[in-house]
Design an enzyme around this catalytic site. Structure first.
Site, PDB file in Angstrom:
ATOM      1  CD  GLU A 118       0.604  -0.600   3.080  1.00 56.99           C
ATOM      2  OE1 GLU A 118       1.795  -0.271   3.161  1.00 56.99           O
ATOM      3  OE2 GLU A 118       0.188  -1.727   3.400  1.00 56.99           O
ATOM      4  CG  HIS A 160       3.193  -0.757  10.465  1.00 52.94           C
ATOM      5  ND1 HIS A 160       2.618  -1.701  11.290  1.00 52.94           N
ATOM      6  CD2 HIS A 160       2.235   0.187  10.257  1.00 52.94           C
ATOM      7  CE1 HIS A 160       1.363  -1.347  11.555  1.00 52.94           C
ATOM      8  NE2 HIS A 160       1.108  -0.203  10.946  1.00 52.94           N
ATOM      9  CG  HIS A 198      -2.969  -0.467  12.023  1.00 52.04           C
ATOM     10  ND1 HIS A 198      -3.319   0.863  11.954  1.00 52.04           N
ATOM     11  CD2 HIS A 198      -3.794  -1.135  11.170  1.00 52.04           C
ATOM     12  CE1 HIS A 198      -4.314   1.013  11.087  1.00 52.04           C
ATOM     13  NE2 HIS A 198      -4.633  -0.181  10.600  1.00 52.04           N
ATOM     14  CG  ASP A 285      -4.820   4.068  14.008  1.00 52.23           C
ATOM     15  OD1 ASP A 285      -4.492   3.955  15.205  1.00 52.23           O
ATOM     16  OD2 ASP A 285      -4.077   3.710  13.069  1.00 52.23           O
TER      17      ASP A 285
HETATM   18  C1  FKS Z   1      -6.741   0.570   3.849  1.00 52.94           C
HETATM   19  C2  FKS Z   1      -5.851  -0.538   4.390  1.00 52.94           C
HETATM   20  C3  FKS Z   1      -4.669   0.060   5.069  1.00 52.94           C
HETATM   21  C4  FKS Z   1      -2.475  -0.331   5.932  1.00 52.94           C
HETATM   22  C5  FKS Z   1      -2.671   0.237   7.272  1.00 52.94           C
HETATM   23  C6  FKS Z   1      -1.439   0.944   7.753  1.00 52.94           C
HETATM   24  C7  FKS Z   1      -1.623   1.522   9.126  1.00 52.94           C
HETATM   25  C8  FKS Z   1      -0.497   2.450   9.514  1.00 52.94           C
HETATM   26  C9  FKS Z   1      -0.494   2.903  10.966  1.00 52.94           C
HETATM   27  C10 FKS Z   1       0.669   3.882  11.180  1.00 52.94           C
HETATM   28  F1  FKS Z   1       0.709   4.281  12.438  1.00 52.94           F
HETATM   29  F2  FKS Z   1       1.819   3.313  10.903  1.00 52.94           F
HETATM   30  F3  FKS Z   1       0.522   4.942  10.429  1.00 52.94           F
HETATM   31  N1  FKS Z   1      -3.677  -0.926   5.404  1.00 52.94           N
HETATM   32  N2  FKS Z   1      -7.640   0.046   2.872  1.00 52.94           N
HETATM   33  O1  FKS Z   1      -1.681   3.550  11.314  1.00 52.94           O
HETATM   34  O2  FKS Z   1      -0.340   1.821  11.847  1.00 52.94           O
HETATM   35 ZN    ZN Z   2      -2.428   2.538  12.811  1.00 50.35          ZN
END
Ligand code: FKS
Ligand code: ZN
Length: 343
Positions: A118, A160, A198, A285
């Site tokens: 992504e 991440h 996450h 989030d």
């Molecule tokens: C959307 C799917 C998104 C990836 C999610 C990444 C999350 C990033 C995070 C950070 F803190 F690193 F920014 N998939 N359709 O929020 O953990």
């Molecule tokens: Zn996140």
């Protein structure tokens, strides 16, 4: 509380994120920090300073040399190879394939160093990434010099990223840089508390076999949420690090009650561990209206969480991670900081 922040973050603004089989405007976008800055000012937290240059030695101590070289040169190689768009990894070393040999081809290299597709790399990504790391480092230096706490308004985020992989919008692990810096500055034991929705797979991976850095993460269960392949409750550390990792995977719809119970448990373990300094991976989030997450925290809950963290009484650095419900990102982030200050 001082905020460390660099305008250089703007240089990372990919046009595309691969999401649901189409390219969308990335959720992780520059305007996110504008909302945080706006809210900081509204609440009188106006001490916002530029971090200056990053400590490259500390970054080199955290990441593998070949990975850093990739990040620094990827865009030029991509352009030189005649690619029209942004760098999006598409081919990965999967089960029973060779993981030990980075390809020569830049498209292959992107897949080798990515943990997901992504996250696009563009011409400004490296500069923005370094400025984000610099904010984390400057916040840590400020606390090491005697401040109770500091806020690193990092963008891009970091939790991440491993020593040798990018993805999930992250390139260099800012929280890990801070934890390592506290160790170098004399803290015998440091804790990282990751409250982003996450799982902080990168941070966990970096410290998994270490007994000197505790890692606790509250997150969407891997069966249901990115990064999918790490963050299970049975991951508790290895070797000298056995018992120094704790994961709280939670199901879709989780509200503040059970989330705060997990937070209290993490806090109790950090206290029992004997941490002398704290790093908070501050993602917001877990908010009920976040567009890519599934917890149900409301804005006042973030203030309550900040208060609970503040009661640990540890020198603390907050590193900005995720949070995408654009206006609420500012309120929720600053609520955590205000709760902390109010503890
Ligand atoms: C959307 C799917 C998104 C990836 C999610 C990444 C999350 C990033 C995070 C950070 F803190 F690193 F920014 N998939 N359709 O929020 O953990
Ligand atoms: Zn996140």
């Amino acid at each position: 509380m001082k905020t460390f922040f660099s305008e250089e973050h703007r240089r990372h603004f990919p046009q595309a994120e691969l999401s649901g089989g189409e390219f969308v405007t990335p959720y992780e976008r520059p305007s996110r920090v504008e909302y945080v800055l706006g809210r900081l000012k509204e609440r009188g937290l106006t001490d916002i300073v530029d971090p200056g240059a990053p400590d490259m030695d500390a970054i080199r101590a955290l990441c593998t040399p070949d990975y850093l070289e990739f990040l620094e040169t990827a865009w030029d190689e991509w352009k030189a190879a005649g690619m029209a768009g942004e760098i999006i990894a598409a081919s990965f070393p999967a089960r029973r394939m060779q993981m030990s040999r980075p390809p020569r081809n830049i498209d292959g290299k992107a897949g080798y160093y990515a943990l997901a597709s992504e996250t696009a790399i563009t011409g400004g990504t490296w500069a923005a990434t370094l400025s984000s790391a610099a904010s984390a480092q400057a916040a840590q230096a400020h606390v090491a010099a005697g401040a109770r706490a500091a806020f690193a308004l990092c963008r891009p985020p970091g939790h991440h990223a491993t020593a040798d992989m990018y993805g999930g919008y992250c390139f260099i692990n800012n929280a890990a840089l801070v934890a390592e810096a506290f160790r170098r500055d004399g803290a015998g034991r440091v804790a990282v508390l990751d409250i982003d929705f996450h799982h902080g797979n990168g941070t966990q991976d970096i410290f998994y076999d270490r007994g000197d850095v505790f890692f606790a993460s509250l997150h969407g269960a891997p069966e249901d949420a990115f990064p999918y392949f790490l963050g299970f409750a049975d991951e508790t550390g290895a070797g000298a690090g056995e018992g120094a990792t704790v994961n709280y995977p939670m199901l879709p719809g989780t509200a503040y009650g059970p989330w705060a119970k997990a937070l209290d448990d993490a806090i109790a373990r950090i206290r029992a561990f004997g941490a002398e300094a704290l790093v908070v991976s501050l993602g917001v989030d877990a908010y009920k209206d976040d567009p890519i997450s599934f917890f149900k925290l409301d804005s006042p809950d973030f203030m309550d969480a900040g208060r609970r963290i503040g009661r640990l009484g540890l020198p603390s650095v907050f590193c900005m991670e995720g949070g995408y419900a654009i206006e609420a990102v500012g309120i929720n982030t600053v609520n955590v900081l205000e709760g902390f200050l109010d503890a």
